[in-house]
Design a protein around this motif. Structure first.
Motif, PDB file in Angstrom:
ATOM      1  N   ARG A  18       9.430   8.555  -1.771  1.00  0.00           N
ATOM      2  CA  ARG A  18       8.269   8.114  -0.996  1.00  0.00           C
ATOM      3  C   ARG A  18       7.392   7.170  -1.792  1.00  0.00           C
ATOM      4  NH1 ARG A  18       6.155  12.960   2.854  1.00  0.00           N
ATOM      5  NH2 ARG A  18       8.200  13.810   3.310  1.00  0.00           N
ATOM      6  N   GLU A  19       6.674   6.387  -1.072  1.00  0.00           N
ATOM      7  CA  GLU A  19       5.632   5.534  -1.637  1.00  0.00           C
ATOM      8  C   GLU A  19       4.316   6.295  -1.464  1.00  0.00           C
ATOM      9  OE1 GLU A  19       5.733   2.281  -2.834  1.00  0.00           O
ATOM     10  OE2 GLU A  19       3.562   1.919  -2.811  1.00  0.00           O
ATOM     11  N   VAL A  20       3.672   6.636  -2.591  1.00  0.00           N
ATOM     12  CA  VAL A  20       2.430   7.401  -2.514  1.00  0.00           C
ATOM     13  C   VAL A  20       1.248   6.507  -2.871  1.00  0.00           C
ATOM     14  CG1 VAL A  20       1.150   9.393  -3.394  1.00  0.00           C
ATOM     15  CG2 VAL A  20       3.643   9.550  -3.082  1.00  0.00           C
ATOM     16  N   LEU A  21       0.310   6.361  -1.943  1.00  0.00           N
ATOM     17  CA  LEU A  21      -0.896   5.576  -2.180  1.00  0.00           C
ATOM     18  C   LEU A  21      -2.044   6.525  -2.494  1.00  0.00           C
ATOM     19  CD1 LEU A  21      -2.204   2.683  -2.018  1.00  0.00           C
ATOM     20  CD2 LEU A  21      -2.882   3.310   0.320  1.00  0.00           C
ATOM     21  N   GLY A  22      -2.662   6.343  -3.651  1.00  0.00           N
ATOM     22  CA  GLY A  22      -3.809   7.176  -4.045  1.00  0.00           C
ATOM     23  C   GLY A  22      -5.120   6.528  -3.610  1.00  0.00           C
TER      24      GLY A  22
END
Ligand code: 5GP
Length: 159
Positions: free
Chosen positions: A4-8
């Motif tokens: 997954r691409e995790v955006l903080g």
């Protein structure tokens, strides 16, 4: 892929500012910022402040019910946007991601049909989209985890 691409939250803040700079540099000065709720609400607010646009609205669309699970069509949920009021206005339409692009396609067509001059901005776009936004921060083909939906809704047990 199951990656997954995790955006903080911090990256979200940087992305919003970057996108606002890109919109401003393009010469498009929106009269109104319209969020596609719910996914576009936070970016829309951040971009509206960064551009100094005070007029904001939202249009509520449901499509995905889970990862890779969609309704047959994107559908509008209440409350309705006053789309006729956008006639002749420069509208910046804001969403989190253009994945299939069908949500943005629906909303761009509605607003354009009411005579708005529409440009779209998203944090991400995916390769299969039918509507590449005018402004995009990053491209990915992964499922994205956004900071506002990374956790399940609060309950008595987990709050
Ligand atoms: P589309 O109509 O472009 O397929 O996507 C519509 C909506 O589905 C997006 O605005 C977003 O709310 C949700 N969605 C699509 N892809 C993703 C994703 O990778 N991660 C998350 N969290 N939501 C997504």
């Amino acid at each position: 892929s199951d990656e997954r691409e995790v955006l903080g939250w911090d990256d979200f803040g940087e992305a919003a500012r970057d996108l606002a700079r890109t919109v401003h540099a393009s010469g498009f000065a929106p009269d109104i910022v319209v969020a596609v709720a719910r996914g576009g609400l936070l970016l829309a607010g951040a971009v509206a402040y960064a551009l100094g646009t005070k007029s904001c609205g939202s249009i509520n669309v449901e499509f995905y019910t889970d990862i890779d699970k969609t309704l047959p069509e994107p559908v509008l949920l209440p409350p309705a946007l006053d789309a006729p009021a956008l006639s002749g206005k420069r509208v910046l339409l804001v969403d989190d991601v253009s994945d299939s692009g069908r949500t943005l396609r629906l909303v761009v067509d509605i607003l354009t049909g009411h005579g708005a001059d529409v440009r779209s901005v998203t944090l991400y776009s995916k390769p299969r989209t039918v509507l590449e936004p005018d402004y995009v921060w990053r491209r990915t083909d992964k499922w994205i985890t956004f900071p506002w939906s990374a956790l399940p809704p609060v309950t008595k047990e987990n709050s």
